[in-house]
Structures are given as structure tokens and as C-alpha cells.
Design a protein around this motif. Structure first.
Motif, short mmCIF file in Angstrom:
data_model
loop_
_atom_site.label_atom_id
_atom_site.label_comp_id
_atom_site.label_asym_id
_atom_site.label_seq_id
_atom_site.Cartn_x
_atom_site.Cartn_y
_atom_site.Cartn_z
N SER A 3 -4.83 4.17 -19.95
CA SER A 3 -3.71 3.68 -18.64
C SER A 3 -2.59 4.39 -18.79
O SER A 3 -2.70 4.75 -17.18
CB SER A 3 -3.67 2.13 -18.80
OG SER A 3 -2.99 2.29 -19.61
N LEU A 29 -8.21 4.07 -5.52
CA LEU A 29 -9.97 4.38 -5.21
C LEU A 29 -10.77 4.03 -6.05
O LEU A 29 -12.68 4.21 -5.80
CB LEU A 29 -10.42 6.30 -6.19
CG LEU A 29 -9.18 6.89 -4.71
CD1 LEU A 29 -9.00 8.61 -4.90
CD2 LEU A 29 -9.51 7.67 -2.94
N GLY A 30 -10.69 3.73 -7.10
CA GLY A 30 -11.96 3.01 -7.63
C GLY A 30 -12.59 4.26 -8.24
O GLY A 30 -12.14 5.18 -9.13
N PRO A 31 -13.49 3.26 -8.98
CA PRO A 31 -14.51 3.49 -10.21
C PRO A 31 -15.13 4.92 -9.77
O PRO A 31 -15.76 5.24 -8.27
CB PRO A 31 -15.18 2.56 -10.50
CG PRO A 31 -15.17 1.52 -9.93
CD PRO A 31 -14.16 1.66 -8.99
N THR A 32 -15.66 5.95 -10.37
CA THR A 32 -15.68 7.06 -9.69
C THR A 32 -16.70 7.80 -11.13
O THR A 32 -17.13 7.19 -11.97
CB THR A 32 -15.11 8.37 -9.31
OG1 THR A 32 -15.26 9.66 -8.94
CG2 THR A 32 -13.88 8.74 -10.85
N ARG A 89 -4.53 4.22 -14.48
CA ARG A 89 -5.34 3.10 -13.85
C ARG A 89 -4.35 2.32 -12.83
O ARG A 89 -5.04 1.90 -11.99
CB ARG A 89 -3.72 1.72 -15.20
CG ARG A 89 -4.21 0.02 -15.07
CD ARG A 89 -3.58 -0.56 -15.22
NE ARG A 89 -3.29 -1.97 -15.50
CZ ARG A 89 -3.20 -2.78 -16.30
NH1 ARG A 89 -2.08 -2.82 -17.49
NH2 ARG A 89 -2.58 -4.01 -15.75
N HIS A 90 -3.13 3.42 -12.10
CA HIS A 90 -3.10 2.67 -10.63
C HIS A 90 -4.16 3.01 -9.84
O HIS A 90 -4.06 2.80 -9.14
CB HIS A 90 -1.48 3.39 -10.55
CG HIS A 90 -1.05 3.56 -9.18
ND1 HIS A 90 -0.34 2.27 -8.66
CD2 HIS A 90 -0.47 4.19 -8.15
CE1 HIS A 90 -0.10 1.82 -8.02
NE2 HIS A 90 0.13 2.51 -7.77
N TYR A 132 -7.14 3.55 -10.64
CA TYR A 132 -8.37 3.62 -10.66
C TYR A 132 -8.19 2.06 -10.24
O TYR A 132 -9.46 2.21 -9.90
CB TYR A 132 -8.98 3.83 -12.45
CG TYR A 132 -10.07 3.05 -12.63
CD1 TYR A 132 -10.65 4.28 -12.52
CD2 TYR A 132 -10.72 2.49 -13.31
CE1 TYR A 132 -12.06 3.75 -12.97
CE2 TYR A 132 -11.97 1.57 -13.43
CZ TYR A 132 -13.17 3.10 -13.48
OH TYR A 132 -14.29 2.61 -13.47
N GLN A 133 -6.75 1.32 -10.30
CA GLN A 133 -7.64 0.33 -10.11
C GLN A 133 -7.06 -0.20 -8.92
O GLN A 133 -7.51 -1.28 -8.08
CB GLN A 133 -6.53 -0.82 -11.13
CG GLN A 133 -6.86 -0.96 -12.54
CD GLN A 133 -6.74 -2.09 -13.16
OE1 GLN A 133 -5.66 -1.80 -13.18
NE2 GLN A 133 -6.77 -2.40 -14.24
N ARG A 134 -5.98 0.44 -8.12
CA ARG A 134 -5.76 -0.03 -7.05
C ARG A 134 -5.50 1.53 -6.07
O ARG A 134 -5.51 0.63 -4.38
CB ARG A 134 -4.14 -0.25 -7.19
CG ARG A 134 -3.46 -1.32 -8.22
CD ARG A 134 -2.54 -1.65 -8.31
NE ARG A 134 -2.16 -1.95 -6.52
CZ ARG A 134 -0.47 -2.19 -6.37
NH1 ARG A 134 0.87 -1.59 -7.15
NH2 ARG A 134 -0.11 -1.88 -5.42
N TYR A 154 -13.37 12.18 -6.79
CA TYR A 154 -13.33 11.43 -6.32
C TYR A 154 -13.61 12.48 -4.61
O TYR A 154 -13.23 13.61 -3.73
CB TYR A 154 -11.79 10.81 -5.30
CG TYR A 154 -11.97 9.58 -6.36
CD1 TYR A 154 -12.24 7.67 -6.70
CD2 TYR A 154 -11.06 9.81 -7.55
CE1 TYR A 154 -11.55 7.68 -7.52
CE2 TYR A 154 -10.28 8.65 -8.38
CZ TYR A 154 -11.20 7.70 -8.50
OH TYR A 154 -10.77 7.02 -9.91
N GLU A 189 1.31 -1.04 -0.14
CA GLU A 189 -0.59 0.00 -0.06
C GLU A 189 1.21 1.25 0.21
O GLU A 189 0.35 1.71 0.39
CB GLU A 189 -0.84 -0.19 1.44
CG GLU A 189 -1.94 -0.77 1.70
CD GLU A 189 -3.09 -1.28 2.29
OE1 GLU A 189 -2.49 -0.63 3.65
OE2 GLU A 189 -4.04 -1.35 2.38
#
Length: 503
Positions: free
Chosen positions: A178, A130-133, A123-124, A126-128, A152, A101
């Protein structure tokens, strides 16, 4: 010989609350004191503000060696916005739970000390992270370019994008490759950047004491005094932030024990010295209030010392144990210095406070002390010095900003610490029925002795300031002193009040 480069700044990100020890809602004084105490970590500090109106406009603190910029509001001087402008100069992570982390805004292969890493990729994030928004906001800047803001709750990333590439019909995944790297990141209070912009500079932020990572075993600062109401006649009402509670200080009656019970122990104690300072006495002036003559000017209670880092000196006690011992054994005149609250209290033998303004005589809403003592040798609070901490003034960052109001001055606008003194003076002359506009008395903060002033600096401040080049606004050392019954105002060249002495 060049100065050593700072180590890479590592800071934990708490969306909507903090980046490391930079906590939203913290005071300008607290933040500057902290960064100035670590010159190796923060080798360069830039302060920007509107010199013509430093109490209403935004105040920016730049840390260029660390890639950071901090924005504060003018009236309260609270941290409202944290920006990362250069990801190569810092290492930001969500929480230090494990190594996986700790690479929040850096690719996993990056070394924590590498300087060449440009920053996080989309990509970092979005995926690792905070995720989708929701879809971002496109803000056109100039030509065919603009900024795409991906928001976010409490944090946003800015990507540079061509206007021709943006389409409101496309989702964020389609718009951003990405490998896209944000140009900057912002930490703020709010659900999104679009929503936060509307209330960012005026909303009431929670106390930094409620921020769990800082509340470990001991309070990081005393309970704040957010406002001091000056009622005249030596009566002051102090309000605490985030509550409806207030307490009163009655000059000539309130004891040191009562002050400590309400405010806690002072940050330091200054013992008065016969030759080192003068008390500025403006009592007994007629309603016409002419310029005071030299016989009326005695010992001013301006406590000048470079306390931006609150270092001890021969005159000041800032050691906690020494201060507590002095409180228990105080027997002579001294100042209680509350740097983190924004004011100083003069403790001395009783002096009759100033008269009430004509409009307040017989006001049943003004309380009286519950117990009055007739002992002439007891020590009581006799003066308060409220500091404005105005950027560009000579004593900037010695105290936190203390806001004040004068309730007995009537009119369409409340007369307070943000009011230009020209308006304040007009209302004061009306309240005290003084038709004559008085002349101000020059007070120079940069000279060892000012021939036009009755106020002499405490030793050490002038020498330290000259070695440092005077700090922010070093050319603005001259203020003008105006006296009214019960109050003395230090006014800067731009017309705003730097400090108020109440007696």
C-alpha cells in the motif's frame, strides 16, 4: 546570483485527454509557445530529436524543473504522450471541485507547496483515485529489476519491482504494498498502456477544440489546415483536419477577403518594405533549369521574425483590433502571417502564376476560379510560404508545421513534406523534363547578409536570435535553395525541406 526556483506546478488531470493545458493532440508549436511565454513557471526547456531524421522520429520536450516530459510525433508534431517523471515538482489533481479532491497524487497531510513529498502511494491511487483495475504488465528492464505498469483508461503508473517479486498468478493488491510509490505516470490516449503502445504515434487524435475546459467563449485556435496539395500553375488545395472539406487558393485570383473568409483573420500582418527584403523570382526558367543568375533573383518573400511568442514590432501588427482594421483597409503589398496554421500569404497586385506541369495541362479535375477579375490594381494572393517547423532549423517554432503534397509527381511513394529532398528533386526533374541536376544556392539564416543569397533577413530576427544563442539547432543556420517552376525549396543539411514557397 542563482535564478529563482519555479513555483510548484499545479495541473488538473484528465485521463486520456490532458494534464493542465497540455492537451493530447496539441501541436508542438502551440505547446512551446505557451511554455516559453511563462519563463518563471517553466525556466528550462529541453528539446530532443534525431537530428538526422527530425521529421519522422519522435520529438521530446523536457521540462526538468517541473518534472515533466512531453512526446510528439515527427510528421504532424502532435502531443502524443505526457509523462510525470518527478512528483516532487508538481501537484496533480483530478478536478478542482473541493479540497478533498485536490490531493490526488499527494497524501492528505501534504502542503500544496511542499517539495519533499515523494508522490502518491498505491493505496491512494487504488482507493481514492481510480479504483480497481486489471492486473498490470511487468516489463523487465535489466538485471533483476523491471517496471510494473498499472494501467487505467488514459493513464498509467510505473512501479519499480524486482523480477523475483513478480508473479502473473498474483493480483495487483498482492504485488504492490500500500505504501509503494510510482516512479512515473503517463497520460495517453487508449484503454490501457499495452493497447496504446500499438497506435500511439499514428492514431488520429480529436481536435483540442473538443476539449471542454479549453473551449470557453472563444476558439483557442483557428480551424486547422492539415494538408496543402500543390497542383502547379498557382493552384493549391487546402484540407481541413477532421473533415472531408477543402478549399482552393488560386494565386493571382484569390482575394484577401476570400482568404479571411476561409481562414479567419491572420495572426499578424507584415507590410513590405522596399529595402528590407527581396522576392525570389524563379519564373521563366527554361526546362533545363540552370542555376538562376542575379538578374533573376529579386525580393524573396521569406518572413523572418522571432514570432515564437508572436510579439508585435514596427513591421508586424499582432494586435487583434489593428489586424482587423488593416484587413479592411489593406491597399499595399503585405504578408498575412498565419503562425498557428503554418504558412504565410503574400497579398499584392496580380502576377501571372507559374505554368502548369506538362502532365497537368488539360486536366479536367483542376478547377478554375469562378470569377476572374481583369483589374490590374486589385490585391490578390500571389505566393504562399509553407513552413516545416523542422527541429534544428533556424526558424524553428516560428510557425506550426504545415504538411504538403505534390500530387502530380507520380511513383510508388507520395512526394510530401516528409520526403527527403533528393527524392523530391528527382521526381520534379522528371515531371518538368529536366535532365540536368541543378546547383543549390546557399542561404544562411544566421548572418545579417549572406553573399551567396538573394534573400535578406528582416531586421530584428538576427539580433534576437544571437542574444538567445540561436535556440535549438543554432549551428544549422545554412540551408540550400532549389528552384523549380512554381516552387522554391529550402533544404537543410540533413536533406529535409524546411520551407516551400509556391508562386
Amino acid at each position: 546570483m542563482s535564478s529563482p526556483s519555479p513555483s510548484l506546478l499545479s495541473a488538473q488531470l484528465h485521463p486520456g485527454r490532458a494534464l493542465g493545458f497540455f492537451v493530447l493532440g496539441a501541436s508542438l508549436h502551440d505547446i512551446l509557445t505557451r511554455v516559453k511565454a511563462e519563463p518563471q513557471r517553466f525556466p528550462k526547456i529541453d528539446v530532443y530529436m534525431d537530428s538526422k531524421d527530425p521529421v519522422h522520429g519522435k520529438i521530446h520536450v523536457g521540462l526538468p524543473a517541473n518534472g515533466l516530459r512531453l512526446a510528439f510525433d515527427g510528421p504532424e508534431q502532435r502531443l502524443r504522450l505526457i509523462e510525470i517523471l518527478d512528483f516532487t515538482k508538481n501537484h496533480v489533481f483530478l478536478k478542482p471541485a473541493n479540497d478533498k479532491e485536490r490531493d490526488l497524487v499527494r497524501p492528505p497531510s501534504s502542503s500544496p507547496t511542499a517539495d519533499a513529498t515523494p508522490g502518491p502511494t498505491f493505496r491512494h491511487i487504488y482507493q481514492r483515485f481510480l479504483g480497481p483495475t486489471y492486473g498490470g504488465e511487468f516489463i523487465k528492464s535489466s538485471g533483476n529489476e523491471g517496471n510494473y505498469v498499472l494501467s487505467y483508461p488514459g493513464v498509467a503508473f510505473v512501479f519499480v519491482m524486482k523480477a523475483s517479486d513478480y508473479s502473473p498468478q498474483k493480483d495487483v493488491v498482492s504485488l504492490l504494498p500500500s505504501s509503494a510509490i510510482p516512479a512515473s505516470m503517463a497520460v495517453f490516449s487508449g484503454e490501457s498502456w499495452a493497447q496504446a503502445r500499438k497506435t500511439m504515434w499514428t492514431e488520429i487524435l480529436p481536435s483540442v477544440k473538443t476539449f471542454a475546459p479549453l473551449a470557453k467563449g472563444k476558439d483557442v485556435c483557428p480551424d486547422e489546415v492539415s494538408l496543402v496539395k500543390i497542383h502547379g500553375g498557382g493552384k493549391l488545395q487546402l484540407f481541413r483536419k477532421w473533415t472531408n472539406n477543402s478549399f482552393w487558393i488560386f494565386l493571382g485570383e484569390t482575394t484577401p477577403q476570400q482568404i479571411v473568409a476561409e481562414l479567419g483573420p491572420p495572426d499578424s500582418i507584415y507590410r513590405k518594405n522596399d529595402q528590407r527584403m527581396y522576392i525570389h523570382k524563379l519564373r521563366g526558367q527554361s526546362n533545363t533549369m540552370p542555376r538562376p543568375n542575379e538578374k533573376d533573383l529579386r525580393q524573396d518573400d521569406t518572413t523572418e521574425s522571432d514570432q515564437s511568442s508572436h510579439l508585435a514590432s514596427d513591421e508586424y501588427d499582432s494586435n487583434e483590433e489593428a489586424v482587423e482594421e488593416d484587413i479592411a483597409n489593406v491597399s499595399t503589398e503585405c504578408f498575412y502571417n498565419y503562425f498557428y496554421l503554418g504558412f504565410d500569404v503574400l497579398v499584392s497586385t496580380p502576377v501571372q502564376p507559374s505554368e502548369l506541369p506538362p502532365s497537368q495541362v488539360g486536366n479536367p479535375n483542376l478547377p478554375e476560379p469562378l470569377v476572374k477579375s481583369s483589374s490590374p490594381n486589385r490585391l490578390v494572393a500571389t505566393k504562399l510560404i509553407l513552413h516545416g517547423n523542422v527541429p534544428g532549423s533556424y526558424p524553428f517554432n516560428r510557425h506550426r508545421r504545415c504538411r504538403w503534397e505534390i500530387p502530380y509527381l507520380t511513383g510508388d511513394n507520395i512526394i510530401n513534406s516528409e520526403t527527403p529532398f533528393e527524392e523530391t528533386e528527382e521526381k520534379l526533374r522528371e515531371a518538368w523534363r529536366s535532365p540536368t541536376k541543378q546547383r543549390g544556392m546557399a542561404l544562411n539564416r544566421g548572418w545579417g547578409e549572406s553573399p551567396g543569397s538573394s534573400i535578406e533577413m528582416l531586421g530584428g530576427w538576427e539580433e534576437q536570435a544571437s542574444k538567445k544563442g540561436g535556440g535549438v539547432g543554432s549551428d544549422n543556420t545554412t540551408t540550400t535553395l532549389f528552384g523549380f517552376p512554381g516552387t522554391a525549396f529550402e533544404v537543410l543539411k540533413n536533406g529535409y525541406v524546411s520551407a516551400v514557397t509556391v508562386f
